[in-house]
Enzyme design. Structure first.
Site, PDB file in Angstrom:
ATOM      1  N   LYS A   1      66.402  58.213   0.802  1.00 42.50           N
ATOM      2  CA  LYS A   1      66.832  56.986   0.118  1.00 42.50           C
ATOM      3  C   LYS A   1      66.545  57.051  -1.376  1.00 42.50           C
ATOM      4  O   LYS A   1      67.413  56.725  -2.200  1.00 42.50           O
ATOM      5  CB  LYS A   1      66.138  55.761   0.731  1.00 42.50           C
ATOM      6  CG  LYS A   1      66.646  54.432   0.175  1.00 42.50           C
ATOM      7  CD  LYS A   1      66.001  53.242   0.866  1.00 42.50           C
ATOM      8  CE  LYS A   1      64.572  53.061   0.426  1.00 42.50           C
ATOM      9  NZ  LYS A   1      63.966  51.807   0.939  1.00 42.50           N
TER      10      LYS A   1
ATOM     11  N   ASP B   1      68.972  50.684   2.096  1.00 43.57           N
ATOM     12  CA  ASP B   1      67.691  50.016   2.296  1.00 43.57           C
ATOM     13  C   ASP B   1      67.875  48.914   3.337  1.00 43.57           C
ATOM     14  O   ASP B   1      68.910  48.827   3.995  1.00 43.57           O
ATOM     15  CB  ASP B   1      67.164  49.458   0.966  1.00 43.57           C
ATOM     16  CG  ASP B   1      67.986  48.275   0.466  1.00 43.57           C
ATOM     17  OD1 ASP B   1      69.095  48.031   1.001  1.00 43.57           O
ATOM     18  OD2 ASP B   1      67.516  47.579  -0.454  1.00 43.57           O
TER      19      ASP B   1
END
Length: 212
Positions: free
Chosen positions: A120, A138
């Site tokens: 991420k 997220d």
């Protein structure tokens, strides 16, 4: 959800916010990398308060590495998990100096080799700093993708791959920012503000709220 609906959703999101960007405050690719590492399980507001103290004192790999772990902790101790994050940032600075001449690399493999940088975080840096069509999923983006029907999936990676596949090409570079902002301010976890949502008529969420 069909392609026409997805295209209209992103057309509207772009119309409302033509040039979206991260709410993390930074002036260089390195500052962005540090801010994103610090932002894990923390708010952007909290990270910005810490980096507002840190970056005027140290904002290069060399300068932050010179602080040492304990020195860095003093600037970021208001952030959750600050001790482990301080160790990761110091080690990342060392590797940037030794392997990359102090520069932040622009490939996923090199970024993910840095401590504290997972998929991420790498995606955020690749997309925001290097303008690559990477999708950092997220909790907000995972929720919005599933709730609206844009890119439903049971895992973060599944949602990421579907977004990269399904988001129209002309919107892909900025889709990450539109979705995260939409999840943060409109399509909230506990009570989505469906009544004031720009894409309510296109969204496939069945339990829509009627009030603002």
């Amino acid at each position: 959800m069909n392609a026409a609906k997805r295209a209209e959703i992103f057309r509207r999101l772009k119309e409302d916010n033509p040039e979206p960007t991260t709410e993390l405050e930074y002036q260089s690719v390195f500052e962005l990398l540090v801010a994103v590492i610090l932002s894990a399980q923390a708010t952007d507001v909290g990270v910005n308060k810490a980096t507002a103290r840190l970056f005027p004192v140290a904002n290069t790999p060399e300068a932050i590495h010179a602080l040492g772990v304990e020195g860095l902790e003093q600037y970021i101790k208001t952030i959750g998990l600050y001790r482990s994050k301080a160790k990761n940032v110091i080690e990342t600075c060392r590797l940037l100096i030794e392997r990359h001449n102090g520069a932040v690399p622009s490939t996923r493999e090199e970024l993910e080799a840095l401590p504290g940088v997972g998929r991420k975080t790498a995606n955020v840096v690749l997309n925001t700093a290097f303008r690559q069509p990477a999708m950092a999923v997220d909790t907000h983006i995972f929720r919005v993708s599933n709730r609206t029907g844009i890119a439903p999936g049971k895992t973060v990676l599944e949602v990421e791959k579907k977004l990269v596949k399904f988001v129209p090409r002309e919107y892909l570079l900025d889709a990450h920012h539109w979705l995260i902002l939409h999840g943060r301010y409109v399509c909230k976890a506990r009570k989505p503000q469906c009544g004031s949502c720009r894409i309510e008529d296109l969204c496939e969420y069945k339990a829509k709220t009627s009030d603002d």
